[in-house]
Structure formats: structure tokens, C-alpha cells
Design an enzyme around this catalytic site. Structure first.
Site, PDB file in Angstrom:
ATOM      1  N   SER A 116       0.961  -1.115  -0.043  1.00 56.07           N
ATOM      2  CA  SER A 116       0.188   0.088  -0.054  1.00 56.07           C
ATOM      3  C   SER A 116       0.899   1.278  -0.078  1.00 56.07           C
ATOM      4  O   SER A 116       0.527   2.407  -0.504  1.00 56.07           O
ATOM      5  CB  SER A 116      -0.929  -0.099   1.057  1.00 56.07           C
ATOM      6  OG  SER A 116      -0.307   0.275   2.573  1.00 56.07           O
TER       7      SER A 116
ATOM      8  N   HIS B  87       8.771   3.825   8.530  1.00 52.45           N
ATOM      9  CA  HIS B  87       8.598   2.963   9.768  1.00 52.45           C
ATOM     10  C   HIS B  87       7.396   3.422  10.305  1.00 52.45           C
ATOM     11  O   HIS B  87       7.172   4.578  10.650  1.00 52.45           O
ATOM     12  CB  HIS B  87       9.745   2.898  10.461  1.00 52.45           C
ATOM     13  CG  HIS B  87       9.645   2.245  11.782  1.00 52.45           C
ATOM     14  ND1 HIS B  87       9.866   0.858  12.009  1.00 52.45           N
ATOM     15  CD2 HIS B  87       9.291   2.674  13.322  1.00 52.45           C
ATOM     16  CE1 HIS B  87       9.793   0.361  13.171  1.00 52.45           C
ATOM     17  NE2 HIS B  87       9.352   1.400  13.881  1.00 52.45           N
TER      18      HIS B  87
ATOM     19  N   ASP C  89      16.791   1.236  11.124  1.00 47.62           N
ATOM     20  CA  ASP C  89      15.916   2.215  11.583  1.00 47.62           C
ATOM     21  C   ASP C  89      16.564   3.127  12.412  1.00 47.62           C
ATOM     22  O   ASP C  89      15.956   4.204  13.247  1.00 47.62           O
ATOM     23  CB  ASP C  89      14.887   1.994  12.623  1.00 47.62           C
ATOM     24  CG  ASP C  89      13.901   0.769  12.080  1.00 47.62           C
ATOM     25  OD1 ASP C  89      13.196  -0.040  12.676  1.00 47.62           O
ATOM     26  OD2 ASP C  89      13.686   0.759  10.603  1.00 47.62           O
TER      27      ASP C  89
END
Ligand code: GRF
Length: 201
Positions: free
Chosen positions: A13, A110, A151
Site C-alpha cells: 500500500s 517505519h 531504523d
């Protein structure tokens, strides 16, 4: 024109938001020239094919070790004349050789407000479970540059959402996902603009 390679592992998505952002003009001077999936079953593959974008699969079934993954990844990215790599729900760590080759040209989305609820083991629904377990009053999403850590790269954009009474992980995930789709488009457009200036065309 900036060539974007989108790396996916799941529903796609966020990748769809980028594709739609290019079609709507929210993202200028860029095209998605390659999609690489780490899973043969990712719905992202169907989305890419529907958009007429070449798809390559780099799954554990095909590759035996990380060295080979890095090599194959670099080959595919080079063949597609990649200027920018976007990790959109990609569940594999990017090999150090690729980070080095594409320094400051790899971005990741994230589903939390980094540096909270991120790092090794914090992915998908686990992120939102961690936010709820911590009793946080807000969460959100972050787009950041990818470096050798997990991250840990420089943050490009973040947007917050409230954590509401009665939220479960799925409800919170859906609220955060809406924000992901917004900031991934803005971040891609901003970074494309920088790279376009650098590339000179
Ligand atoms: C998103 O929350 C993303 O941050 C996480 O997986 C979820 C689905 O992403 N990594 P997508 O639909 O595959 O883009």
C-alpha cells in the site's frame, strides 16, 4: 527523471501511494522503474504488475546467502539505472554493500515515531503492540534515510497520530498506515527534488 526502485515484502500500500503520487503529480520528475519483492506471495507484486512496473523476486528460496543477496540486489538496481531506493514494507535488512553504494539514496518508512518502538524485531503489528504496551498517548510514522543500522538513519519526516481509548493494535495500525501513505509521498517528492538537482537533469 529520477528512477526509483521500490522494495517490498507485503501488501504494497505504501508502494501504491508512491505510484498514485506520481500519477497525481504530487511526486514530480520521478518514475518507479523497478519493484523488488522479498516474497513470491506479496500482493505488492500484483499492484506493480497492474501499474506496468517490472518486478523481480529476491526471496530466500532463490538465494543461498547474504553475499549473494547483496550481489544480486546491486545487479538489479544497476540494470534499472536506480537513483533512489524506497523500502516500502520491506522486511529484509539492506546489505552494507548496498548502503555504501547508495549512501543517502535509500529511504525507509517505519510505523512509529522513531526513535521509539523501532530497531531489530520492531516491525508490522509488533510496533503497535509495543506502543499500546508502553501506554503512549500518541504514535505516528517516520520516513528516514537508511544507514548500516536498523531504523537509525537521519529522519526526513514524521507525522503523529493520537492513541485513543480502546485502541487495539489493528485499529492503531490502520490509523498510522493512513499517515504513512501521506508522508511517504511527501518524503519521496522531497528527496527526488534533491537528487534531481544533484543529477542535473
Ligand atoms: C506498514 O505499516 C509498513 O510500515 C509496514 O508494513 C505495513 C504495510 O505496508 N512495514 P505495505 O502495505 O506493504 O506498504
Amino acid at each position: 527523471m529520477i528512477n526509483i526502485a521500490v522494495l517490498v515484502s507485503g501488501g504494497g500500500s505504501n508502494m501504491q501511494a508512491i505510484i498514485d503520487g506520481i500519477l497525481s503529480g504530487k511526486i514530480q520528475r520521478a518514475k518507479v522503474s523497478l519493484v523488488i519483492s522479498s516474497k513470491t506471495s506479496a500482493f505488492a507484486i500484483e499492484r506493480a504488475e497492474n501499474a506496468g512496473i517490472p518486478v523481480k523476486i529476491l526471496s530466500n528460496k532463490i538465494l543461498v546467502d547474504e553475499k549473494e543477496r547483496a550481489q544480486k540486489l546491486l545487479e538489479l538496481l544497476d540494470e534499472a539505472n536506480t537513483d533512489l531506493i524506497v523500502l516500502a514494507g520491506y522486511m529484509k535488512v539492506i546489505p552494507a554493500e548496498v548502503v555504501a553504494e547508495y549512501r543517502n539514496r535509500i529511504i525507509n518508512i517505519h510505523p512509529s515515531l522513531i526513535p521509539k518502538h523501532c530497531g531489530k524485531g520492531y516491525y508490522g503489528i509488533r510496533v503497535h503492540e509495543s506502543v499500546l504496551a508502553a501506554g503512549d498517548s500518541e504514535s505516528g510514522a517516520t520516513v528516514h534515510f537508511v544507514d548500516e543500522g536498523v531504523d537509525t538513519g537521519r529522519i526526513i519526516i514524521q507525522e503523529k497520530v493520537p492513541v485513543l481509548e480502546g485502541d487495539d493494535a489493528d485499529v492503531l495500525a490502520a490509523r498510522v498506515l493512513e499517515v504513512e501513505h501521506k508522508i511517504i509521498v511527501k518524503a519521496v517528492n522531497d528527496v527526488v527534488g534533491l537528487l534531481y538537482e544533484e543529477k542535473g537533469n
